[in-house]
Motif scaffolding. Structure first.
Motif: not given
Length: 454
Positions: A66-68, A98-106, A186-201
């Protein structure tokens, strides 16, 4: 060529597997990612079954941990000599991605060719960044000439610049490999590691209740005057936090990440300096994809509205404006993240509904005092309702229509607008709303998946 810096904690994935690529788990920016990279070679690299097996294993590792996932791609398609096993291999890669879609950033960085099957992976990944000299296509110049009789070179067919302008495949096109790596970070810095996390402040020194009068000052006195909505978004967001995606494609809508009080948000905004901010097929596709992206990874959506409606024309209708416009409707209607809509100026007809109106289920709908919310503008209404009137009568009709209906208060009386605010208070209102909505949760109906209007 330089890759992302290796750290002491890096360890390889399937390093003994025969392959034209290598993969490892490494520190990338402020997070851990699975990094896959094709060999640096002067010859074109073909996708063999061994290489595909490594890619699929790496993608599965990212999903399991569950990591990008970040892939540095330079591949000229399946290995013709190996044949069916090579084709089967890239199919495994596509299924794994495709299995990663919506679960981890790719994310995929193209720094060379991406041809045939591997090119389609760019459409599956959440983020695709191309370097200026890279290219991507499903069928190359030779096949195009054989089937159509028209000669075409690689750059015209699938060059990064043409993709940025005409297809919207790349999220960004940058000058070189190092800049591409920085862009993905930079783009990943706006996103969480996976769907069950909130984006980092983000660290932030910009006060959440800062007044932003410069946002309202961007709006011209004339209702038909143009302005750059990115300046409005930048005034509302934290200083220097705005990062636009697909800036050259469908320029009549802006999609960008930003932060407000350190909290990552996605911004969708009509762009009046391009096609007057109307919605057409590319704008609908671009917006829908971005809304779905933000919703998948718990990023709140801020919608800035200034549009006279959908762009009219036989060509658009015949190319499927209904179907593609429905993509944006669908994306907003099923989004469960906090959603805030701000009507800056015009919001007419079907576009008013589509751009995350109260009817679509937004959490807060704000309007500036001069907002015009109606079925259509005064001139359009006069052309229909007063078509047999004299010019003087039409002018009087337009004045009356404008005074009575082209304002935000009629909609506010009916509960479709939550508040009419001073533009200077926009940032503070949005920030306060995000604080209230930070624990928002919605019950999702159980089903396999919706039937997205593709």
């Amino acid at each position: 060529m330089t890759a992302a810096p290796l750290q002491d904690s890096t360890f390889a994935i399937s390093r003994l597997r025969p392959s034209k690529a290598h993969a490892d788990v490494r520190e990338f920016g402020q997070r851990t990612v699975v990094w896959v990279e094709f060999e640096d070679s002067d010859e074109l690299i073909r996708l063999t079954s061994g290489t595909s097996s490594l890619l699929a294993a790496s993608i599965d590792t990212a999903l399991d941990q569950r990591i990008p996932l970040v892939i540095m791609m330079s591949c000229a398609g399946a290995d013709i000599v190996e044949g069916i096993p090579a084709l089967h291999g890239w199919g495994l890669v596509a299924a794994a991605l495709t299995r990663c879609s919506g679960l981890i950033p790719t994310a995929i960085i193209v720094d060379g060719p991406a041809v045939s099957g591997p090119a389609l992976l760019l459409g599956i990944a959440d983020v695709a960044v191309m370097t200026a000299d890279s290219y991507a296509f499903v069928q190359g110049p030779t096949m195009v000439e054989q089937f159509t009789g028209v000669g075409i070179d690689i750059d015209e067919l699938g060059g990064a610049t043409n993709h940025a302008r005409h297809t919207g495949v790349p999220s960004a096109v940058v000058s070189d490999r190092a800049t591409a790596i920085e862009t993905v970070e930079t783009i990943l810095s706006y996103l969480p590691n996976h769907v069950d996390e909130e984006p980092p402040r983000w660290p932030n020194e910009d006060p959440p209740d800062r007044l932003c009068p410069e946002a309202g000052k961007q709006i011209p006195e004339s209702s038909t005057g143009s302005y750059d909505v990115r300046q409005v978004a930048a005034a509302i967001a934290d200083e220097d936090s705005l990062f636009e995606l697909r800036d050259r494609w469908a320029a009549n809508v802006v999609t960008a990440f930003a932060t407000i009080d350190g909290r990552p948000v996605g911004i969708v905004a009509n762009q009046p300096i391009s096609l007057a901010g109307t919605l057409d097929i590319p704008a609908s596709q671009k917006s829908a994809r971005f809304v779905a992206f933000c919703d998948a990874f718990n990023v709140p959506i801020i919608t800035l509205v200034d549009t006279p409606g959908f762009y009219p024309g036989k060509d658009l209708e015949w190319r499927g404006m209904i179907r593609h416009g429905a993509q944006l409707v669908y994306a907003y209607a099923r989004a469960t993240v906090p959603r805030i809509c701000v009507i800056l100026r015009k919001s007419y007809g079907g576009a008013y509904i589509v751009m995350d109106s109260k009817t679509m289920g937004n959490d807060l709908c704000l309007a500036w005092p001069w907002a015009e919310i109606a079925v259509m503008g005064a001139g359009q209404a006069a052309a229909i309702l007063a078509r047999r009137s004299t010019p003087e009568e039409k002018a009087e009709f337009e004045r009356d229509y404008t005074d009575r209906l082209l304002n935000p208060y009629v909609a506010a009386e009916r509960g479709f607008i939550d508040a009419v605010i001073d533009p200077a208070d926009t940032r503070a209102e949005i920030s306060a709303a995000l604080d209230v909505l930070q624990d928002k949760r919605e019950m999702v109906v159980e089903r396999k998946h919706g039937n997205t209007p593709l």
